[in-house]
Design a protein around this motif. Structure first.
Motif, mmCIF file in Angstrom:
data_model
loop_
_atom_site.group_PDB
_atom_site.id
_atom_site.type_symbol
_atom_site.label_atom_id
_atom_site.label_comp_id
_atom_site.label_asym_id
_atom_site.label_seq_id
_atom_site.Cartn_x
_atom_site.Cartn_y
_atom_site.Cartn_z
ATOM 1 N N ARG A 39 119.403 8.133 38.536
ATOM 2 C CA ARG A 39 120.317 8.958 37.741
ATOM 3 C C ARG A 39 119.694 10.311 37.452
ATOM 4 O O ARG A 39 120.340 11.346 37.589
ATOM 5 C CB ARG A 39 120.624 8.266 36.413
ATOM 6 N N GLY A 42 119.911 12.483 40.189
ATOM 7 C CA GLY A 42 121.285 12.816 40.588
ATOM 8 C C GLY A 42 121.665 12.321 41.967
ATOM 9 O O GLY A 42 122.480 12.943 42.650
ATOM 10 N N LYS A 47 124.684 8.244 40.586
ATOM 11 C CA LYS A 47 126.041 8.609 40.129
ATOM 12 C C LYS A 47 126.932 7.381 40.081
ATOM 13 O O LYS A 47 127.731 7.196 39.169
ATOM 14 C CB LYS A 47 126.645 9.664 41.056
ATOM 15 N N GLN A 50 126.033 5.233 36.928
ATOM 16 C CA GLN A 50 126.124 5.873 35.615
ATOM 17 C C GLN A 50 127.153 5.273 34.648
ATOM 18 O O GLN A 50 126.807 4.882 33.538
ATOM 19 C CB GLN A 50 126.471 7.345 35.852
#
Ligand code: ADP
Length: 195
Positions: A39, A42, A47, A50
């Motif tokens: 996370r 990224g 993602k 999340q």
């Protein structure tokens, strides 16, 4: 040494995992830690995870199983490991058994850090309150609501899996309501290790 550590959110699993990986010189494979790193970076996986994490829900099994399978074939995991946070439900445990059979890496122990769900709730909510008071919430999934949800998911999904594992010859029950050093000592009595 190959260890699988079970315990609910706030069971002290992370603390005992740190002792164990140091003692045995094995990599700590924590699915929660891997997901948090993904996370932070990224990545696509991060993602994907999340929303589930922030709701205290489980990330879909296939995503987690693939993630663990990729981690288990890395060089440092060939001599041993400690699995923390996986498996967390019956389908994941079946996938793990298959995976380990395929790579011929049987585990030595299944360690269950047993703390009743009501105690987990109290511990977790106290921690969240303290963190909020000092405005030092470290994890975005550490609000009281998500913590309660995680405990609920533990009762609904993880405990039924543990119930099945209880009769396994490698299953070790540890009373997780004891103090941190007492829990460490209890683990050492069961699986060996220093002091
Ligand atoms: P906890 O503090 O509840 O033990 P972890 O750090 O192990 O939490 O995991 C945090 C979150 O990451 C979970 O609430 C879940 O969304 C996700 N997660 C971690 N491991 C798994 C798994 N084996 N299966 C599905 N989701 C997982």
């Amino acid at each position: 040494m190959r260890l699988i550590l079970f315990g609910g959110p706030g069971s002290g699993k992370g603390t005992q995992a740190s002792f164990l990986v140091k003692e045995w010189g094995i990599p700590h494979i924590s699915t929660g830690d891997i997901l948090r790193k993904e996370r932070a970076q990224g990545t696509e996986l991060g993602k994907q995870a999340q929303t589930y994490m922030d709701q205290g829900a489980l990330v879909p099994d296939q995503v987690i199983v693939n993630m663990v399978a990729n981690r288990m074939v890395e060089a440092d995991a060939q001599q041993g490991w400690l699995l923390d946070g996986f498996p967390r439900n019956v389908p994941q445990s079946l996938a793990l058994e298959k995976m380990l059979e395929k790579i011929r890496q049987p585990y030595n122990y299944l360690l269950f850090l047993d703390v009743p769900a009501a105690t987990l709730q109290d511990r977790a909510l106290n921690r969240a309150k303290e963190a909020a008071a000092q405005s030092e919430q470290k994890r975005s999934d550490d609000t009281p609501e998500t913590i309660l949800k995680r405990v609920h998911v533990y009762e609904q999904e993880t405990l039924p899996m543990i119930e099945i594992y209880k009769s396994h010859p490698k299953f070790v029950h540890i009373d997780g309501t004891l103090s941190i050093p007492e829990v460490t000592a209890a683990i050492q009595r069961q699986i060996g290790g220093e002091s």
